[in-house]
Design an enzyme around this catalytic site. Structure first.
Site, PDB file in Angstrom:
ATOM      1  N   LYS A   1      15.793   1.427  18.545  1.00 25.60           N
ATOM      2  CA  LYS A   1      14.495   2.104  18.275  1.00 25.60           C
ATOM      3  C   LYS A   1      13.328   1.127  18.328  1.00 25.60           C
ATOM      4  O   LYS A   1      12.170   1.517  18.506  1.00 25.60           O
ATOM      5  CB  LYS A   1      14.544   2.850  16.934  1.00 25.60           C
ATOM      6  CG  LYS A   1      14.576   2.026  15.676  1.00 25.60           C
ATOM      7  CD  LYS A   1      14.524   2.970  14.467  1.00 25.60           C
ATOM      8  CE  LYS A   1      14.616   2.364  13.091  1.00 25.60           C
ATOM      9  NZ  LYS A   1      14.473   0.981  12.849  1.00 25.60           N
ATOM     10  N   SER A   2      13.599  -0.163  18.169  1.00 29.33           N
ATOM     11  CA  SER A   2      12.511  -1.160  18.193  1.00 29.33           C
ATOM     12  C   SER A   2      12.419  -1.895  19.523  1.00 29.33           C
ATOM     13  O   SER A   2      11.516  -2.706  19.727  1.00 29.33           O
ATOM     14  CB  SER A   2      12.717  -2.169  17.057  1.00 29.33           C
ATOM     15  OG  SER A   2      12.660  -1.518  15.807  1.00 29.33           O
TER      16      SER A   2
ATOM     17  N   GLY B   1      13.008  -6.568  10.436  1.00 31.00           N
ATOM     18  CA  GLY B   1      13.326  -6.278   9.018  1.00 31.00           C
ATOM     19  C   GLY B   1      12.618  -7.245   8.079  1.00 31.00           C
ATOM     20  O   GLY B   1      11.959  -8.196   8.514  1.00 31.00           O
TER      21      GLY B   1
ATOM     22  N   CYS C   1      22.077 -13.779  -1.836  1.00 28.18           N
ATOM     23  CA  CYS C   1      20.894 -14.433  -2.425  1.00 28.18           C
ATOM     24  C   CYS C   1      21.130 -14.851  -3.881  1.00 28.18           C
ATOM     25  O   CYS C   1      20.836 -15.983  -4.271  1.00 28.18           O
ATOM     26  CB  CYS C   1      19.688 -13.528  -2.326  1.00 28.18           C
ATOM     27  SG  CYS C   1      20.007 -11.809  -2.662  1.00 28.18           S
TER      28      CYS C   1
ATOM     29  N   HIS D   1      14.510 -13.247  -7.499  1.00 29.04           N
ATOM     30  CA  HIS D   1      15.571 -12.964  -8.468  1.00 29.04           C
ATOM     31  C   HIS D   1      15.526 -13.993  -9.603  1.00 29.04           C
ATOM     32  O   HIS D   1      15.276 -15.182  -9.372  1.00 29.04           O
ATOM     33  CB  HIS D   1      16.935 -13.048  -7.807  1.00 29.04           C
ATOM     34  CG  HIS D   1      17.237 -11.999  -6.785  1.00 29.04           C
ATOM     35  ND1 HIS D   1      16.486 -10.848  -6.630  1.00 29.04           N
ATOM     36  CD2 HIS D   1      18.234 -11.931  -5.861  1.00 29.04           C
ATOM     37  CE1 HIS D   1      17.018 -10.114  -5.658  1.00 29.04           C
ATOM     38  NE2 HIS D   1      18.056 -10.738  -5.154  1.00 29.04           N
TER      39      HIS D   1
ATOM     40  N   ARG E   1      31.593 -13.416   4.769  1.00 26.58           N
ATOM     41  CA  ARG E   1      31.548 -14.417   3.701  1.00 26.58           C
ATOM     42  C   ARG E   1      32.918 -14.788   3.129  1.00 26.58           C
ATOM     43  O   ARG E   1      33.190 -15.960   2.886  1.00 26.58           O
ATOM     44  CB  ARG E   1      30.659 -13.917   2.561  1.00 26.58           C
ATOM     45  CG  ARG E   1      29.186 -13.900   2.903  1.00 26.58           C
ATOM     46  CD  ARG E   1      28.363 -13.307   1.788  1.00 26.58           C
ATOM     47  NE  ARG E   1      26.966 -13.160   2.182  1.00 26.58           N
ATOM     48  CZ  ARG E   1      26.124 -12.313   1.608  1.00 26.58           C
ATOM     49  NH1 ARG E   1      26.541 -11.501   0.623  1.00 26.58           N
ATOM     50  NH2 ARG E   1      24.881 -12.219   1.999  1.00 26.58           N
TER      51      ARG E   1
ATOM     52  N   GLY F   1      15.259  -7.133  -2.711  1.00 33.17           N
ATOM     53  CA  GLY F   1      16.665  -7.317  -2.331  1.00 33.17           C
ATOM     54  C   GLY F   1      17.266  -6.048  -1.769  1.00 33.17           C
ATOM     55  O   GLY F   1      18.234  -6.098  -0.999  1.00 33.17           O
TER      56      GLY F   1
ATOM     57  N   GLN G   1      17.106  -8.739 -10.695  1.00 32.53           N
ATOM     58  CA  GLN G   1      16.892  -8.852  -9.268  1.00 32.53           C
ATOM     59  C   GLN G   1      15.722  -8.052  -8.737  1.00 32.53           C
ATOM     60  O   GLN G   1      15.520  -6.891  -9.086  1.00 32.53           O
ATOM     61  CB  GLN G   1      18.191  -8.507  -8.522  1.00 32.53           C
ATOM     62  CG  GLN G   1      19.317  -9.461  -8.890  1.00 32.53           C
ATOM     63  CD  GLN G   1      20.590  -9.340  -8.089  1.00 32.53           C
ATOM     64  OE1 GLN G   1      21.671  -9.580  -8.600  1.00 32.53           O
ATOM     65  NE2 GLN G   1      20.489  -9.011  -6.809  1.00 32.53           N
TER      66      GLN G   1
HETATM   67  C1  2RA Z   1      20.271  -7.386  -3.436  1.00 33.83           C
HETATM   68  N1  2RA Z   1      21.513  -9.454  -3.066  1.00 33.83           N
HETATM   69  O1  2RA Z   1      19.444  -8.048  -4.070  1.00 33.83           O
HETATM   70  C2  2RA Z   1      21.369  -8.065  -2.643  1.00 33.83           C
HETATM   71  C3  2RA Z   1      21.169  -7.928  -1.171  1.00 33.83           C
HETATM   72  N2  2RA Z   1      20.010  -8.555  -0.707  1.00 33.83           N
HETATM   73  O2  2RA Z   1      20.255  -6.142  -3.371  1.00 33.83           O
END
Ligand code: 2RA
Length: 329
Positions: A37-38, A10, A126, A234, A97, A157, A153
């Protein structure tokens, strides 16, 4: 030191491999793990060929540490299995989390909470990581009361398919739509799904994770998370009210002395953080530091970071580095 990268094919997984190499992480064996699949795919890394294995095979290989970036359900289903086999999992998904038994870690802030007993460790979202890294030293000095954050963002992401949608739009090519609307020359005020309170999951992550990482439930946070056609990282406009007054220059000094933070703040030279220039770097960049003249004890700042690095892969690997350096694995 045997390390597994779960979700190795990924976007974040690929950056994890890059960062492991850049930081010369002291592993003796690397296990690349991905979905069925990988499995069997051969990935060359640091001059060696690695064959991707499936999850159960990886559990049986008993890695010391597993870096997860494979989605929430995979984490919920498989992190406990890795942990039961003796592997310490550092998970990038939101699955663990807010679990009260799991640590939510930004190493520069709260890695000292970690113990040998922590077998599943959560990597924060993030957009939360970059904000709290700047807030932490200011909270310590001036006590944060309330945060208002607007995020801008990166489409990375959302993942590779979002980048593909953007590129298709720019090229005028029809393709799969990840977003409900076109993202090119647009801003979409929705990151992730809406919750019953009218906020998105992304916005509520900023609210909830900030309190947990800074260990202070009294901090009030409100957020607006926006998707923008950017790939480098971001950006966040952060307004923070403190209990106590501050000196703007002292704030700049505090931030510049914070591990993992680079202050870029000089209006005479038009110096301020931008995602195009944060891309590929591991620091959190802070600028436009200025007093909010509409309210006492309140500051505005602009925070930018590569969401795939400090926002995900680098923070995860820094947690792993801390575990190794402190003999916690
Ligand atoms: C986004 N923080 O930016 C979330 C998941 N990576 O979509």
């Amino acid at each position: 030191m045997k390390i597994a990268v779960v979700g190795a094919t990924g976007m974040v997984g690929e950056i994890m491999l890059k960062v492991l190499e850049e930081r010369n992480f002291p592993y003796t064996e690397l296990i690349l793990v991905a979905s069925e699949k990988s499995v069997g795919k051969v990935i060359e890394f640091k001059g060696q060929k690695h064959t991707v294995v499936g999850l159960q095979t990886a559990v049986d290989m008993k890695a010391d540490i597993a870096l997860f970036s494979a989605g929430g359900q995979t984490s919920l289903d498989w992190a406990p299995k890795f942990a039961a086999a003796g592997t310490t999992v550092i998970d990038n998904s939101s699955a663990w989390r807010m679990d009260p038994t799991k640590k939510l870690v930004v190493p520069e802030i709260n890695a000292n909470q970690l113990t040998k007993e922590d077998k599943i460790i959560a990597n924060p979202n993030c957009s939360t990581i970059q904000m709290v890294l700047a807030l932490a030293p200011l909270h310590k000095k001036y006590n944060v009361k309330r945060v208002i954050v607007s995020t801008y963002q990166s489409i990375t992401g959302t993942g590779v398919k979002a980048v593909q949608q953007f590129e298709n739009e720019v090229a005028g090519v029809k393709g799969d739509m990840v977003y409900k609307y076109e993202i090119n020359r647009n801003c979409i005020p929705q990151c992730d799904v809406f919750e019953p309170n009218g906020y998105t999951k992304e916005e509520m992550k900023l609210v909830k994770e900030t309190k947990k990482i800074l260990s202070d439930d009294s901090i009030k946070v409100t957020a607006t998370a926006v998707r923008v056609p950017v790939v480098g990282g971001h950006s966040e406009a952060v307004n923070v009210e403190f209990s106590n007054d501050f000196d703007v220059n002292e704030v700049r000094t505090l931030l510049s002395q914070t591990d993992g933070v680079t202050v870029q703040d000089n209006l005479d030279t038009f110096t301020y953080p931008m995602p195009k220039y944060a891309e590929g770097k591991n620091d959190v960049f802070v600028g436009r530091i200025r007093r909010d003249e509409s309210q006492e004890n309140t500051l505005n700042m602009w925070i930018v970071a590569d969401n795939l690095r400090k926002g995900a892969a680098t923070n995860t690997i820094q947690i792993a580095e801390y575990l190794v350096a402190n003999n916690l694995v």
